[in-house]
Design a protein around this motif. Structure first.
Motif, PDB file in Angstrom:
ATOM      1  N   LEU A  17      -0.095  -2.315 -13.426  1.00 47.77           N
ATOM      2  CA  LEU A  17      -0.474  -1.283 -12.450  1.00 47.77           C
ATOM      3  C   LEU A  17      -0.377  -1.812 -11.033  1.00 47.77           C
ATOM      4  O   LEU A  17       0.071  -1.114 -10.118  1.00 47.77           O
ATOM      5  N   LYS A  18      -0.779  -3.061 -10.836  1.00 46.95           N
ATOM      6  CA  LYS A  18      -0.689  -3.659  -9.508  1.00 46.95           C
ATOM      7  C   LYS A  18       0.780  -3.817  -9.099  1.00 46.95           C
ATOM      8  O   LYS A  18       1.179  -3.433  -7.996  1.00 46.95           O
ATOM      9  N   ASP A  19       1.585  -4.402  -9.994  1.00 45.69           N
ATOM     10  CA  ASP A  19       2.993  -4.645  -9.651  1.00 45.69           C
ATOM     11  C   ASP A  19       3.778  -3.350  -9.471  1.00 45.69           C
ATOM     12  O   ASP A  19       4.751  -3.305  -8.708  1.00 45.69           O
ATOM     13  N   SER A  20       3.370  -2.289 -10.174  1.00 46.11           N
ATOM     14  CA  SER A  20       4.117  -1.026 -10.068  1.00 46.11           C
ATOM     15  C   SER A  20       4.018  -0.424  -8.667  1.00 46.11           C
ATOM     16  O   SER A  20       4.815   0.440  -8.307  1.00 46.11           O
ATOM     17  N   HIS A  21       3.054  -0.876  -7.863  1.00 50.09           N
ATOM     18  CA  HIS A  21       2.918  -0.408  -6.490  1.00 50.09           C
ATOM     19  C   HIS A  21       3.125  -1.528  -5.480  1.00 50.09           C
ATOM     20  O   HIS A  21       2.617  -1.483  -4.366  1.00 50.09           O
ATOM     21  N   ASN A  22       3.892  -2.536  -5.908  1.00 51.46           N
ATOM     22  CA  ASN A  22       4.207  -3.662  -5.035  1.00 51.46           C
ATOM     23  C   ASN A  22       5.554  -3.411  -4.377  1.00 51.46           C
ATOM     24  O   ASN A  22       6.611  -3.687  -4.952  1.00 51.46           O
ATOM     25  N   GLY A  23       5.509  -2.846  -3.179  1.00 54.26           N
ATOM     26  CA  GLY A  23       6.757  -2.522  -2.496  1.00 54.26           C
ATOM     27  C   GLY A  23       7.492  -3.726  -1.955  1.00 54.26           C
ATOM     28  O   GLY A  23       8.646  -3.611  -1.526  1.00 54.26           O
ATOM     29  N   GLY A  61     -11.895 -12.822 -15.740  1.00 51.86           N
ATOM     30  CA  GLY A  61     -10.583 -13.439 -15.884  1.00 51.86           C
ATOM     31  C   GLY A  61      -9.513 -12.826 -15.006  1.00 51.86           C
ATOM     32  O   GLY A  61      -8.379 -13.292 -14.989  1.00 51.86           O
ATOM     33  N   VAL A  62      -9.844 -11.728 -14.279  1.00 55.44           N
ATOM     34  CA  VAL A  62      -8.867 -11.063 -13.400  1.00 55.44           C
ATOM     35  C   VAL A  62      -9.366 -11.165 -11.959  1.00 55.44           C
ATOM     36  O   VAL A  62     -10.499 -10.791 -11.644  1.00 55.44           O
ATOM     37  N   THR A  63      -8.518 -11.719 -11.103  1.00 53.99           N
ATOM     38  CA  THR A  63      -8.868 -11.851  -9.686  1.00 53.99           C
ATOM     39  C   THR A  63      -8.031 -10.869  -8.876  1.00 53.99           C
ATOM     40  O   THR A  63      -6.791 -10.924  -8.910  1.00 53.99           O
ATOM     41  N   LEU A  64      -8.701  -9.963  -8.164  1.00 49.96           N
ATOM     42  CA  LEU A  64      -8.016  -8.977  -7.340  1.00 49.96           C
ATOM     43  C   LEU A  64      -8.726  -8.844  -6.009  1.00 49.96           C
ATOM     44  O   LEU A  64      -9.965  -8.843  -5.949  1.00 49.96           O
ATOM     45  N   ALA A  65      -7.954  -8.766  -4.949  1.00 49.09           N
ATOM     46  CA  ALA A  65      -8.535  -8.454  -3.649  1.00 49.09           C
ATOM     47  C   ALA A  65      -9.080  -7.027  -3.698  1.00 49.09           C
ATOM     48  O   ALA A  65      -8.596  -6.192  -4.474  1.00 49.09           O
ATOM     49  N   PRO A  66     -10.089  -6.700  -2.902  1.00 52.98           N
ATOM     50  CA  PRO A  66     -10.681  -5.355  -2.938  1.00 52.98           C
ATOM     51  C   PRO A  66      -9.646  -4.239  -2.793  1.00 52.98           C
ATOM     52  O   PRO A  66      -9.708  -3.236  -3.505  1.00 52.98           O
ATOM     53  N   ASP A  68      -6.411  -4.370  -3.531  1.00 54.05           N
ATOM     54  CA  ASP A  68      -5.592  -4.317  -4.737  1.00 54.05           C
ATOM     55  C   ASP A  68      -6.361  -3.673  -5.888  1.00 54.05           C
ATOM     56  O   ASP A  68      -5.788  -2.930  -6.698  1.00 54.05           O
ATOM     57  N   ASN A  69      -7.658  -3.945  -5.950  1.00 55.77           N
ATOM     58  CA  ASN A  69      -8.470  -3.350  -7.015  1.00 55.77           C
ATOM     59  C   ASN A  69      -8.508  -1.822  -6.869  1.00 55.77           C
ATOM     60  O   ASN A  69      -8.409  -1.085  -7.853  1.00 55.77           O
ATOM     61  N   THR A  70      -8.605  -1.377  -5.614  1.00 58.51           N
ATOM     62  CA  THR A  70      -8.597   0.079  -5.372  1.00 58.51           C
ATOM     63  C   THR A  70      -7.248   0.678  -5.763  1.00 58.51           C
ATOM     64  O   THR A  70      -7.177   1.753  -6.374  1.00 58.51           O
ATOM     65  N   VAL A  71      -6.158  -0.013  -5.416  1.00 60.80           N
ATOM     66  CA  VAL A  71      -4.817   0.467  -5.758  1.00 60.80           C
ATOM     67  C   VAL A  71      -4.676   0.586  -7.275  1.00 60.80           C
ATOM     68  O   VAL A  71      -4.158   1.584  -7.795  1.00 60.80           O
ATOM     69  N   VAL A  72      -5.129  -0.425  -8.001  1.00 60.51           N
ATOM     70  CA  VAL A  72      -5.028  -0.418  -9.463  1.00 60.51           C
ATOM     71  C   VAL A  72      -5.835   0.738 -10.043  1.00 60.51           C
ATOM     72  O   VAL A  72      -5.371   1.482 -10.915  1.00 60.51           O
ATOM     73  N   ARG A  73      -7.069   0.916  -9.560  1.00 61.03           N
ATOM     74  CA  ARG A  73      -7.922   1.987 -10.081  1.00 61.03           C
ATOM     75  C   ARG A  73      -7.348   3.369  -9.740  1.00 61.03           C
ATOM     76  O   ARG A  73      -7.380   4.291 -10.574  1.00 61.03           O
ATOM     77  N   MET A  74      -6.827   3.509  -8.532  1.00 58.30           N
ATOM     78  CA  MET A  74      -6.214   4.781  -8.155  1.00 58.30           C
ATOM     79  C   MET A  74      -5.001   5.085  -9.005  1.00 58.30           C
ATOM     80  O   MET A  74      -4.783   6.217  -9.452  1.00 58.30           O
ATOM     81  N   ALA A  75      -4.190   4.055  -9.268  1.00 60.64           N
ATOM     82  CA  ALA A  75      -3.017   4.240 -10.119  1.00 60.64           C
ATOM     83  C   ALA A  75      -3.439   4.692 -11.511  1.00 60.64           C
ATOM     84  O   ALA A  75      -2.827   5.597 -12.107  1.00 60.64           O
ATOM     85  N   ALA A  76      -4.501   4.079 -12.037  1.00 61.04           N
ATOM     86  CA  ALA A  76      -5.014   4.475 -13.351  1.00 61.04           C
ATOM     87  C   ALA A  76      -5.506   5.922 -13.314  1.00 61.04           C
ATOM     88  O   ALA A  76      -5.254   6.704 -14.248  1.00 61.04           O
TER      89      ALA A  76
END
Length: 952
Positions: A17-23, A61-66, A68-76
């Protein structure tokens, strides 16, 4: 045991999910999208999405900047919404339960995008499953809005109210429906009114928005709570938040429409309040909503009288609102010449097929669809164009994460604003108060019509145009002075003045058109028309557009009076074809088709058609099949073809072939899209406009020339038409059945071999059960044309209809006896029944008692035409087979015979009808010894008609 995610799978999915929005890393983005596509096949995929969306912090076990965490949750969250939208009914109940739980957690999240997305998912679940798919949600939302637990943050209250507002918008009818003895709205509405006292401005505003969905419904709940609502509106009127005041104004507008009696006692205060909000120069939306109040008040059948004593207050506020603001002057004033500049794509309005061929009871085509005249008349005032934010649904899958609120920009056309609203309101009030309104604005006109500052001059011209219809009696004595002055303003240095002058002159064009004195025509009408034509080639494209629109209005009102001027008009249009850019080409098509409709066959004169048609074809040849410009262009050709008649024959084949090819391509694309979900469905407007032009060409050429066109495309033409007759889009079928009826009427020998394929399709279309409530108007338009085509086929196919007669009879009887059916459809079904009886009277006769009464009632409203004559003759043949069945309606039948007009025209069809009436009278004379006594119940005029026509 409750579902739990696998830590490894969870980490992998979060990474995707993170990489799918990595422009910044296209390779990683593409790989992530591939992995997500594969992951969608897992039955637990949506469970993982729900878990990720509702978790405020990344799992162990997952490290995300705040961010990036929002981006992942929004994508979900977006993927969850798309799942609900496209596959809700296929989603397992356990997964749906997890999604619902994640939504409730998301609404309470500290992160605004998550709260917004949670609301979107909630409303999508209700939209797909209905209110009762999640009955607990409403209580949950109300508890959040009301902060029942004392711990709900204002942000969560806003999110809950936003979701509630959307649910009310989508389910207003369902919430007011009784289920198990209760109506949800009876509980919900008082809670919403209570929510308007929230300390949070956004909650107050959206509570009013939600309530606004129910005000027009006149429900039990609204009846019981309207006083409480009104008290709350008065309490909120001075609210410091402009959004709240905007919703207060909107509520007053809705109450004018439904409960004006509740507002009348407070009208004095309302007038002052609305004027104050209308003059708000900080919040344009608030001022605009306030102006809407005057429109609603003026259009109400009674309430407008209550504001009469305050017109002298209201009118100055409207006149003030019609002057361009300083900001608008800076943006749009003193525009440079731009006629040589190419139009940008965003400058061109989206075009849709607007000519819907609907056959009335005499077989002629008319355009269906009503428009809001007040608003549309003012849509082009000022020519301001800007992008508009649409706070609504996105039809395609959502993939954009930019912005906290999830709103998406759409390029918009000219927006409704205070200036246009004020002008429209002045128009409506002028119609209410008539000449008295002109007395109110006369001092303003005297001071400003010749003002040295162009914004004041322009506004005065606008106000003069706005009162044109309502105050015409008072204005008329001034027109001999006003018209020449307005014509001089067509050369004003300021383009916006020239533009509004075109519009205002068009509003007074009827006065000039009705002049009969040649000297007056030369002094007023001709300069007005020449002014429009000249300004159609103005250096400013907005002025060109306004002049062309004014010319189309003049043509529509003048009709055949334009015949002496057709030559110069067409010469100017040809220059416009050479000069215009894409945008104004559309309004030029409207000018051409309106002229064709106005002067009719005169257009076929060689000196006119010989110049116009090459210019049209030059543009026609340059427009590709995929361009939306085809819609107005093909519609224009339809009118021109009908005017030219057989003169259009030399030009018909390439146009006809192109239409058939467009239909073929469109149907092929539809088939491809049906079998491949990755392909977009084609635009059905291409089908509609092509079918409508084919219809016009067949009518124009008729006979042998039309037959040659159809034969040239055989067998493809009727094969393609049969596909269109079954198209899922109502408007396509509507146009297709118009073509079918025209083919029966004008090229029946070519249609005949295909009828065994076509008639079973047509029978299915006549099934009333296929019309859904929400599509009732469009569905009836299809049935209308299908009924008309039945009649056209029946009169020519004769005994060939026998295998289909029973089913056609059943369907047509159901239509003519159903009170829900619009009158025009009823009439066409009655005509079809009558014409079916011409060759199949024996089959219809046993059922005569089931439709005789309704048939005769329908005939009463239809003008005398050959269609009516053949239908009455067929009905009379059926009566002759079963005369006893007419016992209850016999007097009505003789009344129909006596009052039928045009019977003296001794055409074969009228003569055959006369003979049929004469024969049936003899039948009844033998059956009823005291027939003369029975007929004495008719009026003296009706008895005299029977005596003179049929020797009774």
């Amino acid at each position: 045991m409750a579902w739990q995610p696998s830590p490894e799978s969870l980490q992998t999915l979060i990474g995707c999910l993170k990489d799918s929005h990595n422009g910044f890393d296209k390779a990683a983005q593409k790989q992530a999208e591939i992995m997500l596509t594969q992951a969608k096949t897992s039955p637990d995929f949506n469970n993982y999405l729900a878990y990720i969306f509702s978790s405020p912090t990344p799992p162990a076990g997952v490290t995300l900047a705040p961010r990036d965490n929002t981006v992942v949750r929004m994508a979900a969250g977006i993927m969850l919404k798309n799942t609900v939208k496209t596959a809700y009914k296929q989603t397992p109940e356990a997964t749906v339960a997890l999604i619902k739980a994640s939504v409730l957690l998301g609404l309470r999240d500290e992160n605004h995008p998550i709260r917004y997305n949670a609301g979107n998912i909630a409303t999508e679940i209700i939209r797909r499953g209905g209110v009762y798919a999640w009955p607990e949600l409403l209580n949950e939302l109300l508890n959040m809005v009301g902060n029942v637990d004392g711990q709900t943050s204002p942000a969560t209250q806003e999110a809950a109210m936003s979701a509630m507002c959307k649910i009310c918008e989508d389910n207003a009818k369902l919430l007011d429906r009784e289920v198990n003895g209760q109506r949800p709205l009876n509980i919900l509405l008082p809670k919403l009114i209570e929510a308007t006292s929230s300390p949070t401005p956004r909650v107050r505003a959206q509570a009013l928005t939600a309530i606004g969905e129910f005000i027009p419904r006149k429900s039990q709940a609204m009846l019981a709570n309207v006083d409480a609502l009104l008290n709350q509106l008065f309490a909120l009127a001075p609210d410091p938040n402009s959004e709240v005041r905007r919703e207060v104004c909107r509520s007053f507008v809705l109450l004018v429409e439904t409960r004006a009696d509740k507002l009348t006692p407070h009208v004095a205060g309302l007038v002052d309040y609305i004027i104050a909000q209308q003059q708000n120069d900080v919040d344009e939306d608030l001022a605009c909503q306030a102006v809407e109040f005057w429109l609603s008040a003026g259009e109400h059948e009674d309430f407008w009288k209550s504001i009469g004593p305050y017109v002298t207050k209201i009118v100055p506020s409207l006149l003030q609102g019609m002057v361009y603001s300083g900001e608008d002057i800076a943006l749009y004033g003193s525009a440079s010449d731009d006629d040589e500049e190419d139009d940008q794509d965003e400058d061109i309005k989206p075009r849709f097929a607007t000519k819907k061929t609907n056959r009335n009871a005499n077989g002629s085509a008319n355009a269906s669809g009503d428009q809001n005249a007040a608003n549309n008349s003012y849509e082009k005032l000022g020519g301001m164009e800007e992008d508009g934010l649409e706070d609504g649904e996105v039809e395609e899958e959502e993939t954009d994460l930019d912005g906290d609120d999830g709103l998406f920009d759409e390029v918009g056309d000219s927006t409704w604003n205070v200036r246009k609203g004020s002008a429209a309101a002045l128009d409506v009030l002028a119609r209410d108060f008539g000449d008295a309104m002109f007395e109110c604005i006369m001092p303003y006109l005297t001071e400003n019509l010749k003002h040295s500052d162009w914004p004041q001059r322009e506004s005065a011209v606008l106000s003069l145009g706005a009162v044109a219809e309502g105050c015409i009696t008072a204005v008329t004595p001034h027109l001999p002075n006003l018209i020449p002055y307005l014509v001089t303003l067509l050369d004003d240095p300021e383009p916006l003045v020239r533009q509004i002058t075109c519009w205002t002159l068009a509003r007074y064009s009827a006065w000039a058109i009705e002049l009969t004195d040649p000297a007056q025509i030369a002094a007023y009408f001709v300069p007005m028309m020449e002014g429009f034509l000249t300004k159609m080639l103005d250096k400013n494209k907005k002025v060109q557009e306004a002049a062309a629109s004014a010319m189309a209005t003049l043509e529509e009102k003048a009709g055949k009076k334009l015949e002496p001027y057709a030559g110069p008009i067409i010469k100017q249009y040809i220059k416009c074809f050479e000069k215009y850019k894409d945008r104004n080409m559309y309004i030029l098509y409207d000018c051409v088709q309106t002229l064709a409709e106005a002067i009719g066959p005169v257009l076929a004169l060689p000196e006119l058609s010989g110049e116009l048609i090459p210019a049209l074809f030059k543009r026609y040849d340059s427009v590709p099949d995929q361009s939306r410009e085809l819609f107005p262009l093909l519609e224009c050709f339809s009118y021109v073809a009908m005017s030219l008649g057989s003169v259009f024959a030399p030009y018909a084949q390439p146009v006809f072939r192109r239409c058939v090819n467009i239909i073929h391509q469109n149907l092929e694309q539809s088939l491809a899209a049906a079998s491949n979900t990755h392909l977009d469905n084609p635009d059905k407007d291409f089908l509609i406009t092509s079918l409508d032009l084919i219809s016009a060409i067949i009518q124009a050429l008729a006979g042998e020339k039309a037959s040659m066109l159809v034969t040239d495309t055989q067998p493809a033409f009727f094969e393609l038409l049969s596909f269109c007759l079954e198209d899922p889009t109502d408007e396509v079928r509507q146009s297709a059945y118009a073509v079918l009826g025209d083919c029966a009427k004008f090229v029946f020998p070519q249609l005949r071999p295909c009828l065994n394929t076509v008639l079973p399709i047509l029978l299915k279309q006549l099934d009333m059960d296929n019309i859904l409530d929400e599509e009732i108007d469009a569905g009836f338009s299809v049935i209308n044309n299908a009924c008309w085509s039945v009649g056209e086929i029946a009169i020519r196919y004769g005994k060939g209809m026998a295998p289909y007669t029973d089913e056609l009879l059943k369907s047509c009887v159901e239509i003519v006896t159903n009170p829900r059916v619009p009158r025009g459809v009823n009439e066409n079904a009655a005509l079809a029944l009558g014409r079916l009886g011409l060759a199949n009277a024996e089959a219809l006769a046993p059922h005569l008692h089931t439709f005789a009464d309704e048939f005769l009632v329908s005939m009463d409203d239809i003008d005398p035409t050959e269609e009516k004559a053949t239908a009455l003759r067929g009905f009379t043949l059926v009566v002759a087979q079963n005369p006893q069945a007419m016992e209850k309606v016999l007097l009505h039948y003789f009344k129909t015979i006596a009052t039928y007009e045009d019977i003296n025209l001794r055409s074969p069809i009228k003569q055959e009808l006369h003979d049929a009436f004469q024969n049936i009278i003899q039948v009844y004379r033998q059956m009823i010894p005291q027939l003369d006594t029975f007929l004495a119940q008719l009026t003296a005029e009706e008895q005299a008609a029977l005596k003179s026509q049929y020797a009774i």
